[in-house]
Design a protein around this motif. Sequence first.
Motif, short mmCIF file in Angstrom:
data_model
loop_
_atom_site.label_atom_id
_atom_site.label_comp_id
_atom_site.label_asym_id
_atom_site.label_seq_id
_atom_site.Cartn_x
_atom_site.Cartn_y
_atom_site.Cartn_z
N ASN A 179 0.82 -1.21 0.00
CA ASN A 179 0.00 0.00 0.00
C ASN A 179 0.86 1.27 0.00
OD1 ASN A 179 -2.56 1.16 -0.18
ND2 ASN A 179 -2.61 1.60 2.03
N SER A 180 2.03 1.19 -0.61
CA SER A 180 2.90 2.37 -0.71
C SER A 180 2.81 2.95 -2.12
CB SER A 180 4.35 1.98 -0.41
OG SER A 180 4.81 1.02 -1.35
N SER A 181 3.12 4.22 -2.23
CA SER A 181 3.05 4.87 -3.54
C SER A 181 4.22 5.82 -3.72
CB SER A 181 1.72 5.62 -3.71
OG SER A 181 1.64 6.66 -2.74
N ILE A 182 4.60 6.03 -4.96
CA ILE A 182 5.67 6.96 -5.31
C ILE A 182 5.16 7.84 -6.43
CG2 ILE A 182 8.05 7.20 -6.12
CD1 ILE A 182 8.53 4.33 -5.14
N ASP A 183 4.99 9.12 -6.14
CA ASP A 183 4.52 10.07 -7.14
C ASP A 183 5.66 11.00 -7.52
OD1 ASP A 183 2.11 8.89 -6.75
OD2 ASP A 183 1.21 10.55 -5.63
N LYS A 184 6.00 11.03 -8.78
CA LYS A 184 7.07 11.90 -9.25
C LYS A 184 6.64 12.54 -10.56
CE LYS A 184 10.90 9.36 -7.12
NZ LYS A 184 11.43 10.46 -6.31
N GLY A 185 7.11 13.74 -10.77
CA GLY A 185 6.73 14.39 -12.02
C GLY A 185 7.64 15.54 -12.37
N TYR A 186 7.27 16.20 -13.46
CA TYR A 186 8.05 17.33 -13.95
C TYR A 186 7.11 18.45 -14.38
CZ TYR A 186 12.28 14.56 -13.79
OH TYR A 186 13.34 13.82 -13.34
N LEU A 187 7.44 19.65 -13.92
CA LEU A 187 6.71 20.86 -14.28
C LEU A 187 7.45 21.55 -15.41
CD1 LEU A 187 4.40 22.91 -13.48
CD2 LEU A 187 6.16 24.08 -12.12
N ARG A 188 6.74 21.86 -16.46
CA ARG A 188 7.39 22.53 -17.59
C ARG A 188 7.60 24.01 -17.28
NH1 ARG A 188 5.38 22.95 -23.92
NH2 ARG A 188 7.49 22.88 -24.81
N ILE A 189 8.84 24.48 -17.42
CA ILE A 189 9.14 25.88 -17.11
C ILE A 189 9.78 26.60 -18.29
CG2 ILE A 189 9.38 25.48 -14.62
CD1 ILE A 189 12.42 25.43 -15.03
N GLY A 190 9.95 25.94 -19.42
CA GLY A 190 10.53 26.54 -20.62
C GLY A 190 10.27 25.63 -21.78
N PHE A 191 10.75 26.02 -22.99
CA PHE A 191 10.45 25.20 -24.16
C PHE A 191 10.93 23.77 -23.97
CE2 PHE A 191 11.75 23.32 -28.22
CZ PHE A 191 10.49 23.19 -28.77
N ASP A 192 12.16 23.60 -23.50
CA ASP A 192 12.66 22.25 -23.23
C ASP A 192 13.28 22.20 -21.83
OD1 ASP A 192 13.02 19.58 -24.02
OD2 ASP A 192 15.12 19.95 -24.48
N GLU A 193 12.63 22.88 -20.88
CA GLU A 193 13.12 22.93 -19.51
C GLU A 193 12.03 22.41 -18.57
OE1 GLU A 193 15.21 26.57 -18.35
OE2 GLU A 193 14.97 27.25 -20.40
N TYR A 194 12.43 21.56 -17.64
CA TYR A 194 11.49 20.94 -16.72
C TYR A 194 12.05 20.97 -15.31
CZ TYR A 194 9.43 19.17 -21.02
OH TYR A 194 8.87 19.08 -22.26
N GLN A 195 11.17 21.18 -14.36
CA GLN A 195 11.56 21.20 -12.95
C GLN A 195 10.98 19.97 -12.25
OE1 GLN A 195 11.27 24.94 -10.62
NE2 GLN A 195 9.95 23.78 -9.28
N PHE A 196 11.85 19.26 -11.54
CA PHE A 196 11.41 18.06 -10.83
C PHE A 196 10.42 18.42 -9.73
CE2 PHE A 196 12.03 15.04 -7.29
CZ PHE A 196 11.63 13.87 -7.94
N ILE A 197 9.33 17.65 -9.64
CA ILE A 197 8.29 17.89 -8.64
C ILE A 197 7.91 16.57 -7.98
CG2 ILE A 197 5.88 18.58 -8.26
CD1 ILE A 197 7.54 20.96 -8.76
N SER A 198 7.96 16.54 -6.66
CA SER A 198 7.42 15.40 -5.91
C SER A 198 6.65 15.98 -4.72
CB SER A 198 8.54 14.47 -5.44
OG SER A 198 9.33 15.10 -4.46
N LYS A 199 6.21 15.12 -3.84
CA LYS A 199 5.42 15.58 -2.70
C LYS A 199 6.20 16.59 -1.86
CE LYS A 199 2.66 13.78 1.15
NZ LYS A 199 2.24 12.55 1.86
#
Length: 655
Positions: A179-199
């Motif tokens: 019952n564990s979970s791992i949420d990870k993602g990326y926020l787009r901040i430019g044409f080819d630039e992404y910022q790592f986002i987690s909890k």
Amino acid sequence: MSKTLLIVEDEFIVANDLRLILTEAGYKVTGIAASANESAELITREKPDMVLLDIRLEGNSSGIEIAKELRAENIPFVFLSANSSQRILEEAKATDPYGFLVKPFRKKDLLVTLDIAWYRHEQSTEAKLRQEALLQDKLKKASSEAITVDQRILKIVRQLQSFIPFDLFISAYKETVTNSSIDKGYLRIGFDEYQFISKKELLIITGLKESEVTADPENAQAGETGISRGRTEKQEVVSTLSGLMTRAFDLQSYLSLSVSLNDGRSVQYFFYSRQENIYTDDHIALLDRLNDCLTEVGETLYSDAATSSLALPDIFGQSLHQEMNDVRFKSIIGSHHLLLSALDLTAQVAPYNTSVLIFGESGTGKEKVAQLIHTLSGREKEPFVKVNCGAIPPTLIESELFGHQKGAFTGASEKRKGKFEQAQGGTIFLDEIGELPLGMQVKLLRVLQEKEIEYVGGSSPIKVNVRVVAATNKNLEQEVAQGRFRLDLYYRLNAFPITLPPLRERKSDIYALALYFADKFCKEFNKPFHGISQSMADELAAYDWPGNIRELGNILEQSVILNDGKSKLELKRVLARVEEKEMGNGLTNSFEDIKQIQRETERSYMISVLKKVKGRIRGAKGAAELLNIKPTTLEAKIAKLNITKDDISDDQHTY
């Protein structure tokens, strides 16, 4: 084998003429339908390769309803119409037809349009299959590279961006047993630039504690098929992770795919956008086709070996773009999601020869995007020829575009190549295409269809290989409805539309643009740049910018010129609100009015400085020294602003 074609036309004489022409040309006409009901029966029974479709038909249903069904069945169709209202045109455009013919039309126009429509259909189908196959290969390769899971997800994000637009991507992995979970993602901040986002990052942004955040209900946004889309919910009290993301990043819509892995595990892929209703049936169909691939990707990403190294260094606030950021986009300043969406489309269409129509108000950067399309294409080493259709007199525009023979008209003392021939092998940019006279619109349409031009005064056609990119600040649907722009030319040019947002809709980019222009003009005028004052920054952010980026550039140029080179840039006047500032007997309602105000302010200031130094430009205590610019630059400004001796009270001094 001849192609089969159905004619849907309620005027018998027109339909019969079409049948005769098409049969003679080698098509097999499967039937003629005068209404939606008849066409539905014939389409089901005959399964035609292509359909010629009149917009206005007998009965309650129009050709637009039939077109929607044809699009769903992947049957190419070409619209026929004599005239239509703007509403009808917008509805027809939404069906994405393969061509458009305006009655009456030439036999050659009909056959060329059908050839183009069939070619587009074959190419789009084959290209889509090739692109999706290549995408699946890249996704599988990225998921298995010898790097961290987070870096793999970043590579996957980059591959998916051009197929499914998003501002935030989340990969949610769930272990059913633990019952564990791992949420990870990326926020787009430019044409080819992404910022790592987690909890962790999300809690920092919102200022909440982990105990204040509740888990999302299991499969909260997943439908029965595993794919779901919709609007994000924005409750006043948001405590779930998805709710926090919605509020923190102003997300308006989402698309999700839920896949089941081995041993009861699962992965949900979430695509979030700041634009409303951006996700279509096509996006859902694509995810459905990618289901098996993304299941395999999930298995590889979250295998036992991979999950043991899920941790990523603390990179919150850093952007990840080093290996793929394209320097060719550096000339485009800004990271607003509306701008990024336009750049995504630019990058997608650039490699092909498809005609592009760029929409946008004056000063939004349409020429820059056109140049970018050329640079990113396979034609980048060939000419890029610019034509302002609104600046050429109607009597000369045919000669300007297509060239003329010696003696073709009075003053034609020699043979001259036109812009199309000058652009051979490259790209021609037709700016202000909405200003093109109706007579020239017909000739341009034939050039686009037949890929050949004819000199004014000439008798033999010349083949041309030119990609056409056009731009307009007008509402062309309205122009078509009012009879000022040809419907068939509009659809021929509008094969791939790109809309650039006005500056007032991307205000988060204003400060970055202001810094760019300030630095540019300080270097040009050889002045040190000490920054932009807070009061000026506030004024720039509050202004509506009717002249868009061009106006902002002019404002910054003026501020740099009037700056003493020792302090931060300041506005020397209050930016006029369009609805408040009067010009003569009327209101300031155009960019030219704004520019005139700016010129008058700059001219008055220049005159006051010249009066102070009694007309001296060069040397100690001259005007150039006081303004901290080069004497040659000042002299050019004096000429540009038409400042004369009479403007200075002591006219015995010269400059």
